[in-house]
Design a protein around this motif. Sequence first.
Motif, PDB file in Angstrom:
ATOM      1  N   ASN A  91       0.792  -1.227   0.000  1.00 52.64           N
ATOM      2  CA  ASN A  91       0.000   0.000   0.000  1.00 52.64           C
ATOM      3  C   ASN A  91       0.823   1.276   0.000  1.00 52.64           C
ATOM      4  O   ASN A  91       0.296   2.354   0.221  1.00 52.64           O
ATOM      5  CB  ASN A  91      -0.911   0.030   1.226  1.00 52.64           C
ATOM      6  CG  ASN A  91      -1.887  -1.101   1.148  1.00 52.64           C
ATOM      7  OD1 ASN A  91      -2.332  -1.467   0.052  1.00 52.64           O
ATOM      8  ND2 ASN A  91      -2.193  -1.690   2.283  1.00 52.64           N
ATOM      9  N   GLY A  92       2.088   1.112  -0.193  1.00 55.27           N
ATOM     10  CA  GLY A  92       2.901   2.320  -0.157  1.00 55.27           C
ATOM     11  C   GLY A  92       4.363   2.027   0.028  1.00 55.27           C
ATOM     12  O   GLY A  92       4.877   1.001  -0.421  1.00 55.27           O
ATOM     13  N   ILE A  93       5.010   2.964   0.684  1.00 53.96           N
ATOM     14  CA  ILE A  93       6.454   2.860   0.884  1.00 53.96           C
ATOM     15  C   ILE A  93       6.688   2.707   2.379  1.00 53.96           C
ATOM     16  O   ILE A  93       6.222   3.524   3.179  1.00 53.96           O
ATOM     17  CB  ILE A  93       7.162   4.132   0.379  1.00 53.96           C
ATOM     18  CG1 ILE A  93       6.854   4.384  -1.101  1.00 53.96           C
ATOM     19  CG2 ILE A  93       8.662   4.052   0.622  1.00 53.96           C
ATOM     20  CD1 ILE A  93       7.507   3.432  -2.068  1.00 53.96           C
ATOM     21  N   LYS A  94       7.419   1.647   2.708  1.00 54.66           N
ATOM     22  CA  LYS A  94       7.729   1.448   4.114  1.00 54.66           C
ATOM     23  C   LYS A  94       9.053   2.150   4.412  1.00 54.66           C
ATOM     24  O   LYS A  94      10.066   1.919   3.761  1.00 54.66           O
ATOM     25  CB  LYS A  94       7.847  -0.047   4.420  1.00 54.66           C
ATOM     26  CG  LYS A  94       8.016  -0.323   5.893  1.00 54.66           C
ATOM     27  CD  LYS A  94       8.068  -1.832   6.132  1.00 54.66           C
ATOM     28  CE  LYS A  94       8.285  -2.126   7.604  1.00 54.66           C
ATOM     29  NZ  LYS A  94       8.558  -3.552   7.810  1.00 54.66           N
ATOM     30  N   ILE A  95       8.989   3.034   5.401  1.00 53.44           N
ATOM     31  CA  ILE A  95      10.171   3.813   5.742  1.00 53.44           C
ATOM     32  C   ILE A  95      10.692   3.351   7.084  1.00 53.44           C
ATOM     33  O   ILE A  95       9.926   3.207   8.044  1.00 53.44           O
ATOM     34  CB  ILE A  95       9.843   5.322   5.832  1.00 53.44           C
ATOM     35  CG1 ILE A  95       9.296   5.836   4.511  1.00 53.44           C
ATOM     36  CG2 ILE A  95      11.052   6.120   6.290  1.00 53.44           C
ATOM     37  CD1 ILE A  95      10.315   6.039   3.437  1.00 53.44           C
ATOM     38  N   GLN A  96      11.991   3.100   7.107  1.00 56.93           N
ATOM     39  CA  GLN A  96      12.625   2.789   8.372  1.00 56.93           C
ATOM     40  C   GLN A  96      13.356   4.048   8.835  1.00 56.93           C
ATOM     41  O   GLN A  96      14.161   4.611   8.099  1.00 56.93           O
ATOM     42  CB  GLN A  96      13.609   1.646   8.162  1.00 56.93           C
ATOM     43  CG  GLN A  96      14.072   1.017   9.436  1.00 56.93           C
ATOM     44  CD  GLN A  96      14.928  -0.205   9.149  1.00 56.93           C
ATOM     45  OE1 GLN A  96      15.758  -0.174   8.240  1.00 56.93           O
ATOM     46  NE2 GLN A  96      14.719  -1.267   9.909  1.00 56.93           N
ATOM     47  N   PHE A  97      13.020   4.485  10.037  1.00 57.54           N
ATOM     48  CA  PHE A  97      13.661   5.683  10.582  1.00 57.54           C
ATOM     49  C   PHE A  97      14.701   5.281  11.602  1.00 57.54           C
ATOM     50  O   PHE A  97      14.586   4.245  12.260  1.00 57.54           O
ATOM     51  CB  PHE A  97      12.633   6.578  11.286  1.00 57.54           C
ATOM     52  CG  PHE A  97      11.596   7.148  10.372  1.00 57.54           C
ATOM     53  CD1 PHE A  97      11.900   8.205   9.539  1.00 57.54           C
ATOM     54  CD2 PHE A  97      10.304   6.623  10.358  1.00 57.54           C
ATOM     55  CE1 PHE A  97      10.931   8.735   8.709  1.00 57.54           C
ATOM     56  CE2 PHE A  97       9.342   7.138   9.523  1.00 57.54           C
ATOM     57  CZ  PHE A  97       9.646   8.196   8.690  1.00 57.54           C
ATOM     58  N   GLU A  98      15.627   6.158  11.767  1.00 56.17           N
ATOM     59  CA  GLU A  98      16.574   5.981  12.854  1.00 56.17           C
ATOM     60  C   GLU A  98      16.083   6.904  13.957  1.00 56.17           C
ATOM     61  O   GLU A  98      16.106   8.116  13.799  1.00 56.17           O
ATOM     62  CB  GLU A  98      17.963   6.394  12.389  1.00 56.17           C
ATOM     63  CG  GLU A  98      19.098   5.740  13.125  1.00 56.17           C
ATOM     64  CD  GLU A  98      20.415   6.136  12.487  1.00 56.17           C
ATOM     65  OE1 GLU A  98      21.148   6.890  13.127  1.00 56.17           O
ATOM     66  OE2 GLU A  98      20.680   5.724  11.335  1.00 56.17           O
ATOM     67  N   GLY A  99      15.585   6.367  15.021  1.00 54.31           N
ATOM     68  CA  GLY A  99      15.068   7.206  16.091  1.00 54.31           C
ATOM     69  C   GLY A  99      13.554   7.315  16.087  1.00 54.31           C
ATOM     70  O   GLY A  99      12.999   8.144  16.775  1.00 54.31           O
TER      71      GLY A  99
END
Lengths: 471, 431
Positions: free
Chosen positions: A248-256
């Motif tokens: 369903n979209g773009i999975k973003i991995q964040f730092e923090g």
Amino acid sequence: MSEITKTQVAVIGGGPGGYAAAFMAADLGFEVTLIDPAENPGGVCLYRGCIPSKALLHLAKLINEARESHKWGVTFGEPEIDINKIRSWKDSVVSQLTSGLGSLSTQRKINHIRARAQFKDAHHLELKDLNNEKQVIRFDYSILATGSRPTTIPKLFIDSKRVMNSTQALNLEDIPESLLIIGGGYIGLEMGTVYAALGSKVSVVEMLPNLLTAADRDLVRILQKNLDKRFERIMLNTKVSSMKEVKNGIKIQFEGAEDQIFSKVLYSIGRTPNSEALGLENTKIKPNRQGFIPVDAHNRTVEPTIFAIGDVAGEPMLAHKASAEGRIAAEVIAGHKAAFEPAAIPAVVFTDPEIAWAGLTEQEAKDQKLAVEIMRFPWAASGRALTMDRPDGLTKLIIHKETQRILGVGIVGSGAGEMIAEGVLAIEMAANANDLKLSIHPHPTLSETLMESAEMVFGQSTHVYRPKRNR
Amino acid sequence: MITEIKIPDLGENVVGGRVVSLTVKIGDLIEIDQPLFELETDKAVIEVPSPVKGKITDIKIADGDEVSVGMVTMIVEEDSSAEEKSEPQQEAEKVLPPVAIEEPDQDNSEPISELPEETNTLPVIAKRNPADIAPAAPSVRRFAREIGISIDSVPGSGPAGRISKEDVKRYSKQLNARRGSEASGSAAIFSETLPDFEKFGSIERKRFSKLRETAAKHLSYAWATIPHVTQFDQADITNLEKLRKQYSPLVAQAGGKLTVTAILIKVIEKALKKFPSFNTSIDMNSFEIIYKNYFNIGVAVDTEHGLVVPVVKDVNQKDISQLAIELTQISEKSRQRKLSLDDMQGGNFTISNLGGIGGTGFTPVVNSPEVAILGVSRSQIQPVYLDGTFVPRLIMPLSLSYDHRIIDGAAAARFLRWVCEALEEPFLLSI
């Protein structure tokens, strides 16, 4: 290869720098060739930047005001958004302006060649037109105005229709349910304002502790308060470590911060000068490490016949700086003793409220340990601001302590972008606080805030009681 | 360590020059004292050596560039083992804020090495601090630039020193008046517009060498300000020539060439002592004569690069043999363009000997601020009426151009006659 055509001035790139240079050169009596692949002059500014984004921001403002007007006793229903119509209206603005430039160019008898150019040496360009046909032209002088493009990080950004740069975001393909903007600079915040008004849940991620790093904090704070209301989330001090396309979209991995899925992602992490593939290796010109072409105060490169202006010639990458440089370069070619020596280059962020500044910022004055006085006039004390229910503004003067010369002006508030021009004039004219104070400003307008902040220097602001402290 | 290589101090009155023959390129490893480029100044070509050992990471000059003392020409990384990491930026651009993304962590093990640290998310404003810009409107700053006035040196009459167009005009007039009095009237000379030569045939434009540019300006100034008169005379050097040939081998042993010019230096020294008004300069601002108690003689030397005038110093402390040796050395240095600025300063009087080339006489231009110059033309055997008969004698034509403001015609005639007699009777020199 066909016969070599000759031209006096060859301008490469038809953006606001290039066409300003070409028009000026033509007005000065030169025979000018303008080289740009587009049908009409305009460049990023008109086709993919300033103009289309401002058209959309106008709509965003309209939508927001309509939403808020119930507080004033006027209630509208939910707006019906016809995205195709918005797009075609925006495109019609662009095409009206660019075709206007086209005829201005024709009237000046400028030879517009739709092609890309590469230097063969300091007097010849090889042009490759849209059908890949090549021709060589000889020039006496050339003005490089190839501009810049959105910066990418190929290893992070994935190739997906859901990952956009500013150009793609301006195309308004759809109104995503959620949108992540990577980069808290002016492009990201402006586009975020548009998409939020159209109904997207907008989040912003910025690695640094602040949005709009170059602007003074007190100005940004007022904007940020408003953005906190309109945006879903503003993540500061946060890095994006990876992105992946999921169903369903773009999975973003964040730092923090925890992972999150967004319908679309817009990256606006800056712009990179277009100094490649120009055949510069056939000249003495060497772009610096950032890709900018070094120029002197006359915008001349190390090659005496070649000038560079606008984004490709260095910061700040702003259309009005490019136009000013373009006109200088044309004048220098004409033998005028001209140099690019502004006292102030205004910067405007067209968010809501807008932020604009010119000359010295408070932070710069602090960093340089300059003896300055800072005058802040809050818009809550402005009659005009209250009539618009926009007390969320601040007008600020940075004044030389000894001479009371106006060194910098910073404004946040509705319409700050229009108001800053007076600040630029004051700085360029070396006006002092007294000049600004004694110039009668029309009532009731927001421009009075400039006059009143100058009055504050003397402890005499009509609408703010702040007696002069003993020095 | 990063070192900036700057244009070194070039001695009195020399503010800069033109870069010629840059011999290094970016990436070159250089040694201390290795020549980097040559600098053509007003007066000489100077080799600029490297003050450090290291690797050149940036070159900011190119052949033909005009540079001034103190300007940074190249950047050298002293520790040559260091990596590119500390490569300097070409311009004093703002350090831009980094972006919202950094290297991915363990998920993507490959670090993003080309992360463009130069990207920014903001318009970055004015490069210059308005407080450093002269308080003048843009139109006034432009006006000053157009008429060649540095706006920073104009005193402003407005509030807080604001500079008006009138201030610029007033300052310009003052400057002109000052220059006018320095040039004492030369301001009245206008340059004529050149015709379009290409109408008449093909042409090629070539820039003056720095040497030629300086000579042209200097000679125009001298010609325009000094009322020139030229006095002619001729000396019978038959006997002198015999002596010269006789003593030549002796001088040659010592490493010199006994030329007429070397002898003339001695003769002129004595003449300057005898006629002190020839060993002067004049100050038109204060209407004073500056008498000099030292004896430095300039000698015009023709080189393939142009005319240079090295100065032989303190000739009164040297004998003819020493002068001959020094003259030989200095001429050689001139031809190799190795004269230092010091070698060309401080002359009191100039000798220009064209005898080696030919001619019966010419009118040299006084080498301002000197007040006289001696021209020497080709010596020829001529019939001279002596004791009732014509005898062949070697006759040398001399011309003396002088500054009529300080030297009168009679004094010049006496001076030149004295020189001729000294050449005819060298014994006079020792009396």
